[in-house]
Design a protein around this motif. Structure first.
Motif, PDB file in Angstrom:
ATOM      1  N   ALA A 266       4.622  13.701  -1.005  1.00 16.26           N
ATOM      2  CA  ALA A 266       4.207  14.243  -2.293  1.00 16.26           C
ATOM      3  C   ALA A 266       2.899  15.015  -2.163  1.00 16.26           C
ATOM      4  N   VAL A 267       1.964  14.468  -1.388  1.00 15.72           N
ATOM      5  CA  VAL A 267       0.691  15.154  -1.168  1.00 15.72           C
ATOM      6  C   VAL A 267       0.918  16.491  -0.459  1.00 15.72           C
ATOM      7  N   ILE A 268       1.768  16.489   0.563  1.00 14.23           N
ATOM      8  CA  ILE A 268       2.056  17.721   1.304  1.00 14.23           C
ATOM      9  C   ILE A 268       2.711  18.758   0.391  1.00 14.23           C
ATOM     10  N   ALA A 269       3.681  18.315  -0.402  1.00 17.56           N
ATOM     11  CA  ALA A 269       4.384  19.237  -1.297  1.00 17.56           C
ATOM     12  C   ALA A 269       3.425  19.836  -2.318  1.00 17.56           C
TER      13      ALA A 269
ATOM     14  N   PHE B 297       4.651  15.935  -7.618  1.00 14.32           N
ATOM     15  CA  PHE B 297       3.831  14.786  -7.243  1.00 14.32           C
ATOM     16  C   PHE B 297       4.403  13.498  -7.833  1.00 14.32           C
ATOM     17  N   VAL B 298       4.767  13.535  -9.088  1.00 15.40           N
ATOM     18  CA  VAL B 298       5.322  12.343  -9.743  1.00 15.40           C
ATOM     19  C   VAL B 298       6.624  11.935  -9.061  1.00 15.40           C
ATOM     20  N   ALA B 299       7.507  12.886  -8.813  1.00 16.43           N
ATOM     21  CA  ALA B 299       8.792  12.570  -8.188  1.00 16.43           C
ATOM     22  C   ALA B 299       8.591  12.045  -6.771  1.00 16.43           C
ATOM     23  N   GLY B 300       7.648  12.648  -6.034  1.00 16.14           N
ATOM     24  CA  GLY B 300       7.405  12.195  -4.680  1.00 16.14           C
ATOM     25  C   GLY B 300       6.871  10.782  -4.625  1.00 16.14           C
TER      26      GLY B 300
ATOM     27  N   GLY C  39      10.069  21.373  -9.432  1.00 19.74           N
ATOM     28  CA  GLY C  39       9.090  20.426  -8.898  1.00 19.74           C
ATOM     29  C   GLY C  39       9.684  19.044  -8.714  1.00 19.74           C
ATOM     30  N   LEU C  40      10.488  18.582  -9.674  1.00 20.08           N
ATOM     31  CA  LEU C  40      11.160  17.294  -9.522  1.00 20.08           C
ATOM     32  C   LEU C  40      12.064  17.311  -8.289  1.00 20.08           C
ATOM     33  N   GLY C  41      12.767  18.424  -8.104  1.00 22.09           N
ATOM     34  CA  GLY C  41      13.652  18.534  -6.943  1.00 22.09           C
ATOM     35  C   GLY C  41      12.896  18.516  -5.631  1.00 22.09           C
ATOM     36  N   ILE C  42      11.779  19.249  -5.583  1.00 19.26           N
ATOM     37  CA  ILE C  42      10.984  19.288  -4.353  1.00 19.26           C
ATOM     38  C   ILE C  42      10.425  17.904  -4.030  1.00 19.26           C
TER      39      ILE C  42
ATOM     40  N   PHE D  82      11.569  16.403  -0.505  1.00 17.56           N
ATOM     41  CA  PHE D  82      10.563  16.273   0.553  1.00 17.56           C
ATOM     42  C   PHE D  82      10.480  14.831   1.037  1.00 17.56           C
ATOM     43  N   ALA D  83      10.334  13.909   0.093  1.00 15.47           N
ATOM     44  CA  ALA D  83      10.164  12.507   0.464  1.00 15.47           C
ATOM     45  C   ALA D  83      11.407  11.962   1.154  1.00 15.47           C
ATOM     46  N   SER D  84      12.574  12.277   0.618  1.00 16.34           N
ATOM     47  CA  SER D  84      13.808  11.714   1.174  1.00 16.34           C
ATOM     48  C   SER D  84      14.112  12.275   2.554  1.00 16.34           C
TER      49      SER D  84
END
Length: 472
Positions: free
Chosen positions: A138-141, A315-318, A366-369, A373-375
C-alpha cells in the motif's frame, strides 16, 4: 531502542521503498520546468524518466538475487546509499546530462522492493507476514501516485531541485537507521552471482523497454525500434538458455514456472499496462483546456488533487488486504482488483465530462490497485522458497513495469496518433485509449482466475542457515 523491533524494521522498509516509489512520479509533472531551466529539448528531457526506468529494471532483479546470496540487510543499505547519492547529484546537477546520470544511480534502489519483501518474510512472525506485505504494498502504491500530487506545490513554492533535496534528507536518516537497527536476514542461497546471466538479462530488458518507451518519437516502423526488439528476442532466448544450464542461475526458471508464479506474473504484466498508463495520462487529460472539447484546464496542482481519491482508496484497500486474507484470499483479491481497474477505465472511457466523474473513476481504480498490489506480492512470497524471495519479487516488479511500458506506449499511440489543428489530441484518442486499458485489466482478471487456489509447493533450494535474530 530495541535493535530487532519489527515495527522499526517495517518503518525503515516502508520509508525507503516509499521514497523510491515517490521518485517514480514526483519528477513527471515537473519535466517541462526542468526542460526550460536546463535549456534542453523535450526529447532529451524525457530521458530523465527513461533512464530511471531502465536502471530500475536492470538492478531490481539482480540486486534482489544479490540480497538472497550475501544478505538482504547489507544489500538494502547499499541500495539506500545509492538512492541518497542519486538524489544528491540530481539536486545539484548543473545540466541535463548529469541529471540523467543521477537518475540512473537512483534506479539502483529499485531493489528496495524485493529486498523489503524478503526481509519481512525472514524476520516477521509468519502470522504477520501477509498483513505486513499488504501494508508495504500500500505504501509503495501510494508513493507511486503521490508524486503527482506533491510535485506542483513543491515546484511552485520552492524549486524543482527540492524534489530531490527532500528525499536526500529522508533517505540519509533511513539509511543510518537501517544500518544500525535492521537485522540481517537468516536465509541465504548458496552460490554466486551469475554475471553472464546478469549481462544478458540487462541486455534484453534494455532492448525491450527502450524502443517501447521511445517508439512514439522514433516511430514503431523505424529501423532502430525493429532492430532493438529483434535484439530483445535474441538476448531473451540466450538468457533463458544460460539460466537453464547454470548451476547458479540469477533467476531460477523452475521458480518462474510454478503455476502460482507464472499466472501472477501474467496478471502483473496486464494490470501494469492499465495502471501505469492511467497514472501517466489522467493528469494530462485533466490539464487540457476545455476548448479542446474535453478536459478541465486544471493546473499541475489541480490535476494532482484530482488523483487524491485514487491515493486514499489504494492505501485503504492495501492496508485492509492483509487483514482480510483469511476470508478474502489473495487470488480473489487480485481478481477483484483487476476487475475494479477494468470498471474504472470503462468509466473514464464513457463518462469524463465532469471532474467528479474522473474523481469517481480514480477512486475505483485506487481500490483495484490497492488490492492487486498487495495480493500479487503475497502470492509470490507465499509460493517461492524463502531464499528466492528477492529474485522472484524483483522479477514480478519488473514484469509489472514492462506491462506499464507497453500500456503507456499503446496509449501514447492512440492519444497522439491524430491531433487537432491546435496540436492537442482529440477526445476520441483518450476514449479509445481508456477502453483499451479496460481490456488490459479485464485480461488481468482472467489471468488471476488461473492462479491456483492453494499455495504452490516451492521448488527446493539449498540454503545456508544462520542463527535467528530476536524478534518482537
Amino acid at each position: 531502542m530495541n535493535r530487532h523491533s519489527n515495527r522499526l524494521t517495517f518503518g525503515v522498509l516502508a520509508t525507503g521503498a516509499g521514497v523510491f516509489a515517490l521518485l517514480q512520479s514526483l519528477i513527471t509533472p515537473a519535466l517541462p520546468t526542468v526542460q526550460h531551466a536546463m535549456h534542453t529539448s523535450q526529447a532529451t528531457v524525457t530521458w530523465v524518466m527513461t533512464a530511471y526506468l531502465l536502471s530500475a529494471s536492470i538492478f531490481t532483479p539482480i540486486l534482489g538475487r544479490v540480497g538472497d546470496l550475501v544478505g538482504k540487510k547489507r544489500t538494502l543499505v547499499a541500495a539506500l546509499v545509492a538512492l541518497l547519492v542519486g538524489c544528491l547529484v540530481a539536486a545539484v546537477a548543473p545540466d541535463i546530462t548529469v541529471l540523467i546520470v543521477a537518475r540512473v544511480i537512483q534506479g539502483i534502489a529499485g531493489a528496495l522492493f524485493p529486498l523489503s519483501f524478503g526481509i519481512i518474510r525472514d524476520e516477521f512472525p509468519a502470522a504477520r507476514v501477509p498483513a505486513s506485505i499488504s501494508n508495504l504494498s500500500a505504501v509503495i502504491a501510494v508513493g507511486s501516485g503521490l508524486g503527482m500530487v506533491l510535485a506542483g506545490p513543491i515546484v511552485g513554492a520552492l524549486d524543482y531541485r527540492w524534489l530531490f533535496w527532500f528525499p536526500v534528507i529522508i533517505v540519509a536518516i533511513t539509511a543510518l537507521i537501517a544500518h544500525r537497527y535492521v537485522p540481517e536476514s537468516p536465509n541465504r542461497t548458496e552460490g554466486s552471482v551469475n554475471w553472464l546471466s546478469s549481462i544478458l538479462l540487462s541486455g534484453w530488458l534494455v532492448a525491450l523497454l527502450l524502443p517501447i518507451s521511445q517508439a512514439s518519437k522514433w516511430g514503431w516502423g523505424s529501423a532502430t525500434v525493429i532492430l532493438l526488439l529483434a535484439a530483445a528476442v535474441v538476448l531473451f532466448a540466450l538468457w533463458g538458455l544460460a539460466e537453464a544450464r547454470s548451476r547458479n542461475p540469477l533467476i531460477d526458471l523452475r521458480i518462474m514456472r510454478l503455476p502460482a508464479v507464472w499466472t501472477t506474473n501474467t496478471a502483473a504484466l496486464l494490470f501494469g499496462g492499465g495502471m501505469y498508463a492511467v497514472w501517466a495520462f489522467l493528469p494530462g487529460f485533466a490539464q487540457t483546456p476545455s476548448s479542446a472539447g474535453y478536459g478541465f484546464g486544471a493546473s499541475v496542482t489541480g490535476a494532482g488533487l484530482l488523483m487524491l481519491p485514487m491515493l486514499v482508496a489504494m492505501f485503504v484497500a492495501g492496508v485492509l488486504s492483509g487483514r482480510l486474507a483469511g476470508r478474502f484470499p489473495a487470488k480473489a483479491q487480485l481478481t477483484t482488483g483487476a476487475v475494479l481497474g477494468s470498471v474504472a477505465c470503462a468509466i473514464l472511457a464513457a463518462w469524463h465530462g465532469q471532474p467528479w466523474q474522473v474523481a469517481l473513476a480514480a477512486g475505483v481504480f485506487g481500490l483495484g490497485i490497492g488490492l492487486a498490489f498487495a495480493s500479487m506480492s503475497n502470492l509470490i512470497v507465499q509460493s517461492v522458497p524463502a531464499a528466492q524471495t528477492g529474485a522472484a519479487t524483483g522479477m514480478n516488479a519488473n514484469i509489472r513495469t514492462i506491462g506499464g511500458s507497453i500500456g503507456a506506449a499503446l496509449m501514447t499511440g492512440l492519444v497522439t496518433g491524430h491531433l487537432q489543428p491546435s496540436g492537442r489530441p482529440y477526445a476520441s484518442g483518450y476514449t479509445n485509449g481508456f477502453a483499451l486499458l479496460a481490456m488490459f485489466c479485464l485480461a488481468a482478471a482472467l489471468a488471476a482466475l488461473l492462479v491456483p487456489g492453494r499455495r504452490a509447493v516451492p521448488t527446493p533450494v539449498t540454503t545456508t542457515p544462520r542463527p535467528a535474530t530476536a524478534r518482537n
